[in-house]
Design an enzyme around this catalytic site. Structure first.
Site, short mmCIF file in Angstrom:
data_model
loop_
_atom_site.label_atom_id
_atom_site.label_comp_id
_atom_site.label_asym_id
_atom_site.label_seq_id
_atom_site.Cartn_x
_atom_site.Cartn_y
_atom_site.Cartn_z
N HIS A 62 0.84 -1.20 0.00
CA HIS A 62 0.00 0.00 0.00
C HIS A 62 0.88 1.26 0.00
O HIS A 62 0.60 2.22 -0.72
CB HIS A 62 -0.87 0.06 1.26
CG HIS A 62 -1.88 -1.03 1.42
ND1 HIS A 62 -1.96 -1.81 2.55
CD2 HIS A 62 -2.86 -1.46 0.59
CE1 HIS A 62 -2.97 -2.67 2.42
NE2 HIS A 62 -3.52 -2.49 1.24
N LYS A 111 -17.02 -6.84 7.00
CA LYS A 111 -15.75 -7.48 7.35
C LYS A 111 -15.48 -7.34 8.85
O LYS A 111 -15.92 -6.36 9.46
CB LYS A 111 -14.59 -6.83 6.58
CG LYS A 111 -14.57 -7.18 5.10
CD LYS A 111 -13.27 -6.70 4.46
CE LYS A 111 -13.24 -6.98 2.97
NZ LYS A 111 -12.03 -6.43 2.32
N SER A 149 -2.62 -7.65 3.23
CA SER A 149 -2.84 -7.49 4.67
C SER A 149 -3.20 -8.83 5.29
O SER A 149 -2.77 -9.15 6.40
CB SER A 149 -3.96 -6.48 4.94
OG SER A 149 -3.62 -5.21 4.44
#
Ligand code: ADP
Length: 161
Positions: free
Chosen positions: A17, A41, A129
């Site tokens: 990122h 999520k 991630s």
């Protein structure tokens, strides 16, 4: 002033990122990195924590702002007068998903929101991630994946260290 938004979960931010953020910040006057509060999520870090982490990780890039939003990206972009979204592409598997979102956003926004894709730097192509969290949860080494202070926060969440 050319402004763009880089939306995502950033749970938490990785070197992948940060590579996209740095490169996009050189293309726009202002880059707003915005954490999506996605109720579907279950994140490791709260939105507030993710915003704080992103602010710390990008503090050396003056034209990067960090924010959060919920709901549709097109509404958030319209409210903030932003016409470009930035997304990163790692592999062909990202492409189909990202293409669909980009086309939907363009259509839904009445062609007011376009998406610009940056392809990942090769050394970060494998990074996500979720893989970082999985490795960390087993006590693995994530020093190549995230800044040191982020690694510490992840291990703390898993009660490691
Ligand atoms: P989301 O849950 O919205 O996919 P992420 O936080 O995982 O959010 O990612 C946000 C954006 O960053 C996505 O466009 C994703 O493809 C991109 N991205 C994630 N990891 C990398 C990486 N290693 N290199 C380049 N782009 C990446």
């Amino acid at each position: 002033m050319k402004r763009a938004v880089y939306p995502g979960s950033f749970d938490p931010v990785t070197f992948g990122h940060l590579d996209v953020i740095r490169r996009a910040s050189e293309m726009f006057d202002v880059l707003v990195v915005s954490v999506l509060d996605n109720k579907a999520k279950t994140p490791l870090f709260s939105v507030e924590e993710r915003v704080k982490i992103l602010k710390e990780a990008t503090k050396d890039i003056p034209n990067v702002q960090v924010d959060s939003f919920s709901g549709l990206l097109i509404n958030y972009a319209a409210k903030n007068g932003i016409h470009v979204a930035v997304r990163g592409l790692r592999a062909i598997t990202d492409f189909e998903y990202e293409l669909q979102i980009a086309q939907t956003n363009r259509k839904l926004s009445g062609e007011k929101l376009d998406t610009v894709f940056l392809t990942t730097s090769l050394e970060y192509a494998y990074l996500s991630s979720s893989s970082v969290k999985e490795i960390a949860s087993f006590g693995g080494d994530i020093s190549q994946c995230v800044p040191e202070f982020v690694a510490k926060l992840i291990y703390e969440k898993y009660h490691i260290l």
